[in-house]
Design a protein around this motif. Structure first.
Motif, PDB file in Angstrom:
ATOM      1  N   ILE A   1     121.799  21.767   4.727  1.00 57.35           N
ATOM      2  CA  ILE A   1     120.930  20.779   5.808  1.00 57.35           C
ATOM      3  C   ILE A   1     121.524  19.546   5.010  1.00 57.35           C
ATOM      4  N   GLY A   2     120.912  18.421   5.804  1.00 55.04           N
ATOM      5  CA  GLY A   2     121.101  17.058   5.714  1.00 55.04           C
ATOM      6  C   GLY A   2     119.693  16.428   5.517  1.00 55.04           C
ATOM      7  N   TYR A   3     119.485  15.408   4.608  1.00 55.52           N
ATOM      8  CA  TYR A   3     118.206  14.510   4.543  1.00 55.52           C
ATOM      9  C   TYR A   3     117.542  14.294   5.897  1.00 55.52           C
TER      10      TYR A   3
ATOM     11  N   VAL B   1     114.968  16.964   7.505  1.00 56.55           N
ATOM     12  CA  VAL B   1     113.591  17.262   6.664  1.00 56.55           C
ATOM     13  C   VAL B   1     112.402  16.391   6.751  1.00 56.55           C
ATOM     14  N   ASP B   2     111.326  17.254   7.231  1.00 61.78           N
ATOM     15  CA  ASP B   2     109.780  16.295   7.433  1.00 61.78           C
ATOM     16  C   ASP B   2     110.090  15.338   8.522  1.00 61.78           C
TER      17      ASP B   2
ATOM     18  N   ASN C   1     112.623  16.943  15.609  1.00 61.44           N
ATOM     19  CA  ASN C   1     112.222  18.270  15.543  1.00 61.44           C
ATOM     20  C   ASN C   1     113.063  19.213  14.793  1.00 61.44           C
ATOM     21  N   SER C   2     113.935  18.583  14.078  1.00 62.42           N
ATOM     22  CA  SER C   2     115.174  19.532  13.175  1.00 62.42           C
ATOM     23  C   SER C   2     114.467  20.461  12.360  1.00 62.42           C
TER      24      SER C   2
ATOM     25  N   LEU D   1     110.350  19.680   0.034  1.00 62.32           N
ATOM     26  CA  LEU D   1     110.865  21.128   0.336  1.00 62.32           C
ATOM     27  C   LEU D   1     110.040  22.051  -0.588  1.00 62.32           C
ATOM     28  N   ALA D   2     109.818  21.513  -1.692  1.00 63.09           N
ATOM     29  CA  ALA D   2     109.037  22.282  -2.976  1.00 63.09           C
ATOM     30  C   ALA D   2     107.614  22.989  -2.318  1.00 63.09           C
ATOM     31  N   GLU D   3     107.173  22.100  -1.431  1.00 63.99           N
ATOM     32  CA  GLU D   3     105.654  22.467  -0.858  1.00 63.99           C
ATOM     33  C   GLU D   3     106.188  23.326   0.382  1.00 63.99           C
TER      34      GLU D   3
END
Length: 518
Positions: free
Chosen positions: A121-123, A126-127, A146-147, A209-211
């Protein structure tokens, strides 16, 4: 802004936080623990969320690419095609994400024994694009918003429905970990290592990501980045990895954290061992090694027969090194010049068949996990880069095979009880006789061997109950069981007896299982 990022980066701690033990004392593994710690045999989903033109050319403009082969290039071309209409570009990308891997694909992967996929994945994925500000992807949030939802729906949830794990691989970090186009931009220069801003953004991605992965028992690890460059001076890389490990461990002490070996595996093995030693207990790091025999000048000038015969040198025994190593990428590809040197009298097809199978056999013995590059190409099957074609030609059958464990041959508990009795009796007898012959006056604490053999057998049997899984993170798992044994029965300079017996117990169970099915 640069000075502010510098200050923020300095405030990230490099203090070591121990990982949670992979399994509780005197407890069988949970389903989550098996997902994370089994020998994960799988494939990369390349080209799904981090585009590469050679894999997914339909997402790029036709004709001469002029070196524009990365995700960002495809986005810019699509915006031009749709006259800047970001909604149409978003629809195009969301269609790609939702159709790249079908339900039939997931069912087929499970049927051939794939236990995990590695998801680059790419940054920007995320979120809801929280981390794209002041990067090349700044302003593209309408396309990527929405990714992460698509990652959850079309990978994490589809995978768990088939008992398949997912390794979240942050393939593309801000600035790029190297100069390759899989960093998301064709002009990447590996700016991560010199940019406080890029490092801070990457650390924030890892925190998220950790969460986020806590909700999914089938997420088997978080990979910090892909293919760090070789460095003579490791200070910057090591400092960054310590910060990455810390931000993850503050939130999630269970998930393994995977770091690149920077093309120097022995040096990084020593460093991980030092981290574990400094922390007093394992910190949960796995090293990522990519095993390719097609890119270096040495490999290109070596004949296929020699490359195959040297493959056993590709990995050390990770358990013997006390550090778990995964093979994040491998293939059946050898360079065209290597094939020009083939004077072995053996056909290319037969050599590729042997090459793939010897790699898988090696990884089964020495790796914590391994992932073929890659599963799918938009056009064609990918040849020696394509997992499905290689598997169906039998080139990976030592790792992946349909119906390897037919249900009509499944042994019952009585079979395993009898096999354990005979195997334990023989192993304990051999061990006792040998060491007594070395020094009959010493107390060799043979009871530690009995304990280790029993625990190793029972753990292997518990893993097997979940789709015939096997222990993969053997260094971490055995270390935990040895520490638990010492805490319960007392320390000793003979703890190695327990560890040696644990290995024999695991191996004996697998031998008994394989006899039943074969």
């Amino acid at each position: 802004m640069g000075f502010g990022s510098f200050i923020k980066n300095q405030f990230y701690s490099t203090d070591l936080i121990s990982a949670q033990e992979p399994v509780g004392a005197n407890q069988p593994p949970t389903r989550r623990q098996i997902y994370v710690n089994r020998l994960n045999k799988g494939v990369n989903l390349g080209g799904m969320f981090v585009l590469e033109k050679w894999i997914a050319p339909h997402m790029f403009p036709e004709g001469e690419d002029n070196g524009k082969t990365a995700e960002f290039d495809a986005i810019q071309a699509a915006l031009k095609k749709f006259s800047g209409d970001a909604n149409k570009v978003r629809e195009m990308w969301e269609t790609h994400w939702s159709t790249w891997i079908s339900d039939d694909d997931w069912a087929w992967l499970a049927s051939v024994g794939v236990t995990s996929v590695r998801l680059p994945i790419g940054y920007w994925n995320v979120d809801a694009c929280s981390f794209i500000g002041s990067t090349d992807f700044d302003g593209l949030d309408q396309i990527y918003h929405n990714s992460w939802d698509f990652i959850q729906k079309y990978v994490l949830e589809k995978a768990i429905a088939h008992n398949i794990g997912v390794l979240i691989d942050v393939h593309a970090v801000p600035g790029g970990a190297n100069s390759a186009d899989h960093s998301g931009i064709s002009t990447a220069q590996g700016a991560l290592w010199e940019s406080n801003k890029c490092q801070v953004k990457t650390l924030r991605v890892l925190q998220y990501l950790a969460e986020a992965v806590k909700a999914y028992e089938n997420v088997v690890g978080i990979q910090v980045l892909n293919e760090a460059p070789f460095a003579d001076d490791w200070e910057t890389q090591r400092s960054f990895y310590l910060k990455a490990l810390h931000v993850v461990r503050e939130i999630n002490t269970e998930i393994p954290v995977i770091i690149s070996d920077g093309w120097d595996l022995p040096s990084w093995i020593d460093w991980v061992k030092k981290c574990d030693s400094d922390a007093g207990t394992p910190v949960g790091l796995i090293l990522d090694e990519h095993v390719y025999r097609t890119f270096s000048d040495k490999d290109r000038n070596t004949a296929p027969r020699q490359l195959i015969d040297e493959i056993e040198k590709a990995l050390p025994n990770s358990c013997a090194q006390d550090v778990d190593v995964q093979v994040g990428e491998f293939s059946c590809v050898m360079d065209g010049h290597s094939w020009e040197l083939n004077n072995s009298g053996t056909s290319r097809e037969d050599l590729v068949h042997e090459f793939g199978n010897r790699q898988c056999a090696l990884f089964n013995q020495k790796a914590a996990a391994y992932y073929f590059w890659t599963y799918k190409f938009r056009y064609g099957s990918g040849g020696e880069w394509g997992f499905r074609e290689m598997q169906e030609k039998g080139c990976l059958s030592t790792g992946f095979a349909s119906n390897k464990f037919p249900s009509d041959r499944a042994p019952d508990d009585n079979y395993y009880a009898e096999q354990y009795h005979h195997a334990a009796q023989q192993a304990i007898g051999n061990h006792t006789n040998y060491w007594n012959s070395q020094d009959g006056n010493r107390d060799w604490q043979h009871w530690r061997f009995e304990d280790g053999f029993r625990v190793g057998w029972l753990d292997a049997q518990e893993f097997d109950k979940f789709n015939h899984s096997e222990i993969g993170r053997r260094a971490a798992w055995k270390a935990a069981r040895t520490d638990q044994h010492a805490a319960e029965k007392g320390g000793s300079d003979l703890l190695w007896v327990f560890g040696q017996a644990f290995d024999q117990g695991v191996a004996s169970f697998l031998e008994a299982r394989n006899r039943a099915f074969n």
